[in-house]
Design an enzyme around this catalytic site. Sequence first.
Site, mmCIF file in Angstrom:
data_model
loop_
_atom_site.group_PDB
_atom_site.id
_atom_site.type_symbol
_atom_site.label_atom_id
_atom_site.label_comp_id
_atom_site.label_asym_id
_atom_site.label_seq_id
_atom_site.Cartn_x
_atom_site.Cartn_y
_atom_site.Cartn_z
ATOM 1 N N LYS A 1 10.202 20.136 51.283
ATOM 2 C CA LYS A 1 11.580 19.659 51.396
ATOM 3 C C LYS A 1 12.532 20.838 51.292
ATOM 4 O O LYS A 1 12.243 21.873 50.688
ATOM 5 C CB LYS A 1 11.907 18.620 50.318
ATOM 6 N N GLY B 1 11.426 26.546 45.626
ATOM 7 C CA GLY B 1 12.554 25.708 46.008
ATOM 8 C C GLY B 1 12.259 24.812 47.187
ATOM 9 O O GLY B 1 13.175 24.248 47.788
ATOM 10 N N GLY C 1 5.299 21.070 44.452
ATOM 11 C CA GLY C 1 4.732 20.212 43.422
ATOM 12 C C GLY C 1 5.092 18.755 43.631
ATOM 13 O O GLY C 1 4.266 17.859 43.430
ATOM 14 N N ASP D 1 12.622 15.287 43.054
ATOM 15 C CA ASP D 1 12.360 15.305 44.488
ATOM 16 C C ASP D 1 11.256 14.349 44.919
ATOM 17 O O ASP D 1 11.118 14.055 46.109
ATOM 18 C CB ASP D 1 11.966 16.719 44.940
#
Length: 316
Positions: free
Chosen positions: A32, A130, A134, A168
Amino acid sequence: MSPVISHPRSAAARHQSDELSPITITVDCPAKTNLTLEVGPAHDEWGGRHELDTIYCAIGVYDTVTATAKQPGAGFSLELEGAYLGDLASSRSDMRRNHAVLALFAMAQAAEREPDVALTITKRIPVGAGLGGGSADAAATMLAVNRLWELNWPIERLRTIAATLGADMPFCLTGGLAYGTGFGERITDIAPGSRDELALIEQGFSGEVLVGAYQSQLSTPEVYHTFDIVGAAEGDRNHLQAAAISLHPRSGQAIDAATQAGASHAFVSGSGPSVVAFAADEAAAQRIIEVWRDTAVVDRIIRAKSPEHPNISVRQ
């Protein structure tokens, strides 16, 4: 050698009567980035996490999670593969802190069963970069287990579980484009072909996507701590960019180089240090690649597409 660790459950664990599934589930989950990232105040009720208002975009750099059922009582196992494991390769002593393992435990608790699953993660998304690697691994694990255990839970239920694990992860379950609010866990999907997606395309968030990656990593808590001191720079679509650049100056150099080479947008991805550049066409993409290579402002260049989505496959 890939680190492998297995954790059998205790003798007191509840007997699980389900038959062992003969299938293996493989999920490819994209990285992302944040096309915009506005950072608000920290909230004590969120464990000190900051309020966020962001536009998520999934880009085509994939980690692969493979899940296979193990015999009842065997516990879980985790194997990590890939050339870009970062500090994951030295974390053998505590695999229970791995995002994918935490996701497996959360799913097992919600389903009231034991986490007797063998997980293999092939890492391609840079670690501590960033790019949500994970979170992608956790989301892929949830999607895999949802299918492996034949739970058939809807995405909204999975997102509720994912929100307890990280900001996220709810987005990574579906990828694509989406708005994120709260601490990033409240997701509103942007439909393909919608007015909002077309507006992003008109703003230059289309075409070739280039990721400038680094061998070094940034700690997300350290970036937020620095943000609390230096704040956001005027004009930055990513409020964490100034903090990330202060800790990792090469990211700023990569942004400047990409912008001068004709990037439509170039910015630090999330908490960094990776830099994402959008190029309107192949010629612009090649210019950015050449200047990054010539100036050595990045360690690794990845070409990707966007927006992307997780892919699930089943093997008997």
